[in-house]
Motif scaffolding. Structure first.
Motif, PDB file in Angstrom:
ATOM      1  N   SER A  17       0.833  -1.203   0.000  1.00 48.43           N
ATOM      2  CA  SER A  17       0.000   0.000   0.000  1.00 48.43           C
ATOM      3  C   SER A  17       0.869   1.255   0.000  1.00 48.43           C
ATOM      4  CB  SER A  17      -0.920   0.014   1.216  1.00 48.43           C
ATOM      5  OG  SER A  17      -1.861  -1.014   1.116  1.00 48.43           O
ATOM      6  N   ARG A  18       1.921   1.236   0.821  1.00 50.19           N
ATOM      7  CA  ARG A  18       2.848   2.369   0.837  1.00 50.19           C
ATOM      8  C   ARG A  18       3.565   2.499  -0.499  1.00 50.19           C
ATOM      9  NH1 ARG A  18       3.620   0.460   6.137  1.00 50.19           N
ATOM     10  NH2 ARG A  18       5.472  -0.718   5.545  1.00 50.19           N
ATOM     11  N   LYS A  19       3.930   1.364  -1.074  1.00 48.23           N
ATOM     12  CA  LYS A  19       4.618   1.378  -2.359  1.00 48.23           C
ATOM     13  C   LYS A  19       3.695   1.935  -3.449  1.00 48.23           C
ATOM     14  CE  LYS A  19       7.735  -1.571  -2.803  1.00 48.23           C
ATOM     15  NZ  LYS A  19       9.133  -1.621  -3.072  1.00 48.23           N
ATOM     16  N   CYS A  20       2.399   1.641  -3.363  1.00 46.92           N
ATOM     17  CA  CYS A  20       1.429   2.197  -4.320  1.00 46.92           C
ATOM     18  C   CYS A  20       1.442   3.722  -4.254  1.00 46.92           C
ATOM     19  CB  CYS A  20       0.019   1.699  -4.023  1.00 46.92           C
ATOM     20  SG  CYS A  20      -0.373   0.121  -4.739  1.00 46.92           S
ATOM     21  N   ALA A  21       1.441   4.250  -3.055  1.00 47.99           N
ATOM     22  CA  ALA A  21       1.468   5.708  -2.889  1.00 47.99           C
ATOM     23  C   ALA A  21       2.763   6.280  -3.466  1.00 47.99           C
ATOM     24  CB  ALA A  21       1.323   6.075  -1.420  1.00 47.99           C
ATOM     25  N   TYR A  22       3.863   5.604  -3.236  1.00 52.85           N
ATOM     26  CA  TYR A  22       5.163   6.039  -3.756  1.00 52.85           C
ATOM     27  C   TYR A  22       5.158   6.032  -5.289  1.00 52.85           C
ATOM     28  CZ  TYR A  22      10.195   5.924  -4.709  1.00 52.85           C
ATOM     29  OH  TYR A  22      11.444   6.182  -5.194  1.00 52.85           O
ATOM     30  N   LEU A  23       4.639   4.946  -5.868  1.00 55.56           N
ATOM     31  CA  LEU A  23       4.572   4.853  -7.329  1.00 55.56           C
ATOM     32  C   LEU A  23       3.650   5.919  -7.914  1.00 55.56           C
ATOM     33  CD1 LEU A  23       4.471   0.988  -7.799  1.00 55.56           C
ATOM     34  CD2 LEU A  23       6.241   2.531  -8.640  1.00 55.56           C
ATOM     35  N   GLU A  24       2.551   6.171  -7.219  1.00 58.48           N
ATOM     36  CA  GLU A  24       1.632   7.216  -7.676  1.00 58.48           C
ATOM     37  C   GLU A  24       2.322   8.576  -7.674  1.00 58.48           C
ATOM     38  OE1 GLU A  24      -2.518   9.053  -6.109  1.00 58.48           O
ATOM     39  OE2 GLU A  24      -2.342   6.874  -6.121  1.00 58.48           O
ATOM     40  N   ASN A  25       3.126   8.831  -6.649  1.00 62.41           N
ATOM     41  CA  ASN A  25       3.866  10.076  -6.564  1.00 62.41           C
ATOM     42  C   ASN A  25       4.859  10.209  -7.722  1.00 62.41           C
ATOM     43  OD1 ASN A  25       4.824  12.514  -5.472  1.00 62.41           O
ATOM     44  ND2 ASN A  25       6.401  11.440  -4.330  1.00 62.41           N
ATOM     45  N   ILE A  26       5.580   9.137  -8.015  1.00 62.97           N
ATOM     46  CA  ILE A  26       6.520   9.159  -9.143  1.00 62.97           C
ATOM     47  C   ILE A  26       5.769   9.407 -10.444  1.00 62.97           C
ATOM     48  CG2 ILE A  26       8.077   7.742 -10.553  1.00 62.97           C
ATOM     49  CD1 ILE A  26       9.015   6.395  -7.999  1.00 62.97           C
ATOM     50  N   TYR A  27       4.653   8.708 -10.617  1.00 62.35           N
ATOM     51  CA  TYR A  27       3.853   8.874 -11.836  1.00 62.35           C
ATOM     52  C   TYR A  27       3.388  10.319 -11.985  1.00 62.35           C
ATOM     53  CZ  TYR A  27       0.122   8.453 -15.212  1.00 62.35           C
ATOM     54  OH  TYR A  27      -0.685   8.644 -16.301  1.00 62.35           O
ATOM     55  N   GLU A  28       2.939  10.914 -10.889  1.00 69.83           N
ATOM     56  CA  GLU A  28       2.493  12.313 -10.928  1.00 69.83           C
ATOM     57  C   GLU A  28       3.632  13.240 -11.345  1.00 69.83           C
ATOM     58  OE1 GLU A  28      -0.534  13.783 -10.578  1.00 69.83           O
ATOM     59  OE2 GLU A  28      -1.312  11.739 -10.572  1.00 69.83           O
ATOM     60  N   GLN A  55      13.611   9.094 -13.608  1.00 64.80           N
ATOM     61  CA  GLN A  55      12.322   8.862 -12.948  1.00 64.80           C
ATOM     62  C   GLN A  55      11.621   7.629 -13.511  1.00 64.80           C
ATOM     63  OE1 GLN A  55      10.811  10.605 -10.229  1.00 64.80           O
ATOM     64  NE2 GLN A  55      12.968  11.099 -10.131  1.00 64.80           N
ATOM     65  N   ILE A  56      11.690   7.457 -14.818  1.00 67.11           N
ATOM     66  CA  ILE A  56      11.050   6.296 -15.444  1.00 67.11           C
ATOM     67  C   ILE A  56      11.775   5.018 -15.043  1.00 67.11           C
ATOM     68  CG2 ILE A  56      10.635   5.174 -17.679  1.00 67.11           C
ATOM     69  CD1 ILE A  56       9.992   8.049 -18.737  1.00 67.11           C
ATOM     70  N   GLU A  57      13.091   5.068 -14.956  1.00 72.75           N
ATOM     71  CA  GLU A  57      13.857   3.906 -14.523  1.00 72.75           C
ATOM     72  C   GLU A  57      13.499   3.526 -13.092  1.00 72.75           C
ATOM     73  OE1 GLU A  57      18.492   3.102 -13.725  1.00 72.75           O
ATOM     74  OE2 GLU A  57      18.018   3.827 -15.742  1.00 72.75           O
ATOM     75  N   ILE A  58      13.424   4.507 -12.221  1.00 71.55           N
ATOM     76  CA  ILE A  58      13.024   4.251 -10.828  1.00 71.55           C
ATOM     77  C   ILE A  58      11.621   3.647 -10.795  1.00 71.55           C
ATOM     78  CG2 ILE A  58      12.360   5.374  -8.653  1.00 71.55           C
ATOM     79  CD1 ILE A  58      14.684   7.376  -9.218  1.00 71.55           C
ATOM     80  N   LYS A  59      10.712   4.229 -11.563  1.00 67.65           N
ATOM     81  CA  LYS A  59       9.331   3.721 -11.593  1.00 67.65           C
ATOM     82  C   LYS A  59       9.311   2.261 -12.035  1.00 67.65           C
ATOM     83  CE  LYS A  59       6.788   4.521 -15.158  1.00 67.65           C
ATOM     84  NZ  LYS A  59       6.446   3.299 -15.826  1.00 67.65           N
ATOM     85  N   ASN A  60      10.045   1.937 -13.104  1.00 67.05           N
ATOM     86  CA  ASN A  60      10.051   0.567 -13.610  1.00 67.05           C
ATOM     87  C   ASN A  60      10.646  -0.409 -12.599  1.00 67.05           C
ATOM     88  OD1 ASN A  60       8.849   1.375 -15.970  1.00 67.05           O
ATOM     89  ND2 ASN A  60      10.744   1.495 -17.125  1.00 67.05           N
ATOM     90  N   GLU A  61      11.704   0.003 -11.910  1.00 71.04           N
ATOM     91  CA  GLU A  61      12.302  -0.849 -10.879  1.00 71.04           C
ATOM     92  C   GLU A  61      11.315  -1.091  -9.743  1.00 71.04           C
ATOM     93  OE1 GLU A  61      15.849   1.236  -9.747  1.00 71.04           O
ATOM     94  OE2 GLU A  61      16.886   0.714 -11.608  1.00 71.04           O
ATOM     95  N   GLU A  62      10.625  -0.044  -9.331  1.00 74.53           N
ATOM     96  CA  GLU A  62       9.661  -0.183  -8.235  1.00 74.53           C
ATOM     97  C   GLU A  62       8.472  -1.044  -8.648  1.00 74.53           C
ATOM     98  OE1 GLU A  62       9.972   0.666  -5.055  1.00 74.53           O
ATOM     99  OE2 GLU A  62      11.979   1.369  -5.525  1.00 74.53           O
ATOM    100  N   ILE A  63       8.041  -0.924  -9.886  1.00 73.27           N
ATOM    101  CA  ILE A  63       6.940  -1.765 -10.370  1.00 73.27           C
ATOM    102  C   ILE A  63       7.364  -3.231 -10.373  1.00 73.27           C
ATOM    103  CG2 ILE A  63       5.609  -2.371 -12.438  1.00 73.27           C
ATOM    104  CD1 ILE A  63       5.327   0.659 -12.939  1.00 73.27           C
ATOM    105  N   GLU A  64       8.601  -3.495 -10.770  1.00 73.83           N
ATOM    106  CA  GLU A  64       9.107  -4.877 -10.767  1.00 73.83           C
ATOM    107  C   GLU A  64       9.141  -5.434  -9.339  1.00 73.83           C
ATOM    108  OE1 GLU A  64      10.160  -8.418 -12.328  1.00 73.83           O
ATOM    109  OE2 GLU A  64       9.519  -6.660 -13.452  1.00 73.83           O
ATOM    110  N   LYS A  65       9.605  -4.632  -8.380  1.00 73.90           N
ATOM    111  CA  LYS A  65       9.615  -5.060  -6.981  1.00 73.90           C
ATOM    112  C   LYS A  65       8.188  -5.324  -6.496  1.00 73.90           C
ATOM    113  CE  LYS A  65      13.638  -2.280  -5.707  1.00 73.90           C
ATOM    114  NZ  LYS A  65      14.039  -1.104  -4.907  1.00 73.90           N
ATOM    115  N   PHE A  66       7.269  -4.440  -6.901  1.00 77.62           N
ATOM    116  CA  PHE A  66       5.862  -4.572  -6.526  1.00 77.62           C
ATOM    117  C   PHE A  66       5.302  -5.891  -7.060  1.00 77.62           C
ATOM    118  CE2 PHE A  66       1.330  -3.662  -6.857  1.00 77.62           C
ATOM    119  CZ  PHE A  66       1.081  -2.968  -5.688  1.00 77.62           C
TER     120      PHE A  66
END
Length: 82
Positions: A17-28, A55-66
């Motif tokens: 859930s926290r990671k979702c908020a983090y990913l949403e922040n990156i996406y924004e 930012q896109i690289e970080i987002k993709n890494e976080e999505i993979e972890k998710f």
């Protein structure tokens, strides 16, 4: 044993859930274009491109972890269902 698994699932769910908020922040940040002012500040398009690439690289890494965490949760759920 099932209680331990359920407890682990609850913890994993909170983390995701926290990671979702983090990913949403990156996406924004990526989608709202708030860093376009980097160009006007120094006229350097490369700094803007580098910013978005990172930012896109970080987002993709976080999505993979998710995704991996969701897979782990699914494995635990399957053991509860047996």
């Amino acid at each position: 044993e099932n209680d331990d698994k359920i407890s682990k699932l609850v913890k994993m769910n909170r983390t995701l859930s926290r990671k979702c908020a983090y990913l949403e922040n990156i996406y924004e940040k990526i989608s709202n274009g708030s860093h376009v002012d980097l160009i006007s500040q120094n006229g350097d398009v490369n700094s803007l491109v580098n910013y978005y690439e990172s930012q896109i690289e970080i987002k993709n890494e976080e999505i993979e972890k998710f995704k991996n965490e969701l897979d782990n949760m699914l494995k635990i759920l399957h053991t509860l269902n047996v």
